[in-house]
Design a protein around this motif. Structure first.
Motif, PDB file in Angstrom:
ATOM      1  N   ARG A  60       0.849  -1.178   0.000  1.00 43.71           N
ATOM      2  CA  ARG A  60       0.000   0.000   0.000  1.00 43.71           C
ATOM      3  C   ARG A  60       0.888   1.233   0.000  1.00 43.71           C
ATOM      4  NH1 ARG A  60      -2.823  -3.340  -1.216  1.00 43.71           N
ATOM      5  NH2 ARG A  60      -4.849  -4.003  -0.386  1.00 43.71           N
ATOM      6  N   HIS A 100      -8.758   4.411  -4.361  1.00 39.53           N
ATOM      7  CA  HIS A 100      -7.876   3.574  -3.548  1.00 39.53           C
ATOM      8  C   HIS A 100      -6.764   2.977  -4.400  1.00 39.53           C
ATOM      9  CE1 HIS A 100      -6.623   0.797  -0.389  1.00 39.53           C
ATOM     10  NE2 HIS A 100      -6.695  -0.170  -1.284  1.00 39.53           N
ATOM     11  N   GLU A 101      -7.118   2.501  -5.585  1.00 38.60           N
ATOM     12  CA  GLU A 101      -6.126   1.905  -6.473  1.00 38.60           C
ATOM     13  C   GLU A 101      -5.068   2.922  -6.882  1.00 38.60           C
ATOM     14  OE1 GLU A 101      -8.451   0.424  -9.682  1.00 38.60           O
ATOM     15  OE2 GLU A 101      -9.515  -1.047  -8.433  1.00 38.60           O
ATOM     16  N   LEU A 105      -7.532   9.040  -1.022  1.00 39.08           N
ATOM     17  CA  LEU A 105      -8.649   8.864  -0.108  1.00 39.08           C
ATOM     18  C   LEU A 105      -9.733   9.867  -0.472  1.00 39.08           C
ATOM     19  CD1 LEU A 105      -6.747   8.551   3.301  1.00 39.08           C
ATOM     20  CD2 LEU A 105      -7.657   6.692   1.882  1.00 39.08           C
TER      21      LEU A 105
END
Length: 347
Positions: A60, A100-101, A105
């Protein structure tokens, strides 16, 4: 009693870094960075290798570190009107997944208060230290009239065409499936129809009514009535009992699924079989319709695709790419025949 040695808390496993992703994929960390920015010039096999490494390591992006490095917040404001109880959950879900990808946010913001208050809220959001961009599901032009052009410091995408009550207009009020519904029911032998419409001040309802009337006329069918409704179950119930029952109508096109539920229950309350005597078709693919008795034939609307496409348009502005292609609204709607429709009864 001897002292027991103090136990140290187990260190949490450190999250994987961009360098580990690069090492596993066999590429440079700059290539991984290009992948995270969705660089369209990357070779497909490279994209595949990096994507596999990202998934395997459950990588992430570190938004805080990226924010310090790029002076960006990695936050997007999604604006909704404050004057409606309708929340476009599925559109938000699609936009959030795409965000998100891309390492962003979403912050959902409602526009409330008078014109001055709304303009002040938008002016605050337009500061780059607050958000990187704005995705609005409601018109902004009137709320931004008092803002100087110099205030427009972050990219803005106004998705679709909605009024301040989330009523769709223009392309997103496309009613083409209404003609497809009439054609489908005519193919099952139905010749006498009723349409229970939505409110006249909704463009989507008005367009469905107009397309229904045109399709019935073009195919030489009979429209027994167009009933003014209000999107509610009750309007469908009343139409079924007051208009449809005893009229010889064999097919009802309801403006949305809630109305269709009311039509079905109204007919069943009079011991009229659905679809044995009257077929009913709705619109929206409400989850309840799949489990209704009988399951409701409907139009599925791909709102997730709409939300994802809206964010991707904003992302192209943030990255300075060429503008993303406009959403093809013809792929948003799909007929889903189920148990509430069947062949017309024999005369």
């Amino acid at each position: 009693m001897p002292e027991q040695p103090a136990t140290r808390p187990r260190e949490a496993k450190k999250p994987p870094t961009i360098y580990e992703v690069a090492r596993l994929a066999g590429v440079s960390h700059q290539t991984v960075s290009r992948f995270l920015r969705k660089d369209p010039t990357m070779r497909p096999d490279t994209v595949r290798k990096v994507a596999q490494a990202v998934q395997e390591l459950n990588y992430r992006p570190n938004l805080a570190a990226r924010s310090m490095r790029t002076r960006r917040t990695n936050r997007i404001a999604v604006i909704l009107p404050d004057s409606t109880s309708f929340v476009p959950t599925r559109m938000l879900s699609g936009a959030a997944a795409a965000a998100h990808e891309a390492g962003y946010l979403l912050d959902v913001v409602g526009l409330g208060g008078d014109a001055a208050a709304r303009a002040a809220r938008i002016g605050t959001l337009l500061q780059p230290e607050n958000v990187d961009g704005i995705l609005s599901f409601t018109p902004l032009a009137e709320n931004m009239e008092g803002l100087a052009p110099s205030a427009l410091r972050v990219p803005i995408v106004v998705d679709g065409e909605y009024d301040d009550h989330m009523r769709s207009r223009g392309l997103l009020a496309d009613a083409t499936p209404a003609a497809d519904i009439v054609a489908y029911l005519a193919g099952l032998g139905h010749r006498r129809f009723v349409h229970v419409a939505g409110p006249r001040n909704w463009a989507s309802a008005w367009n469905r009514r107009r397309m229904y009337e045109r399709a019935v006329a073009e195919q030489g069918l009979i429209s027994h009535a167009v009933v003014d409704g209000d999107w509610s179950v009750r309007s469908g119930w009343d139409a079924a009992r007051d208009i449809v029952a005893g009229s010889g109508v064999t097919a009802v096109f309801a403006a949305n699924d809630q109305v269709a539920f009311g039509v079905i229950r109204g007919l069943q309350s009079l011991d009229i079989d659905v679809p044995g005597e009257v077929s009913v078709f709705g619109w929206d693919d409400d989850e309840l319709g799949r489990y209704f008795d009988p399951p409701l034939s409907t139009v599925a609307v791909d709102r997730e695709r709409q939300g994802r496409a809206a964010f991707e348009r904003l992302l192209s502005l943030l990255q300075g790419d060429r503008p993303a292609a406009p959403l093809d609204t013809t792929v948003l709607n799909r007929l889903v025949p189920r148990g509430s429709t069947g062949p017309a009864p024999s005369p």
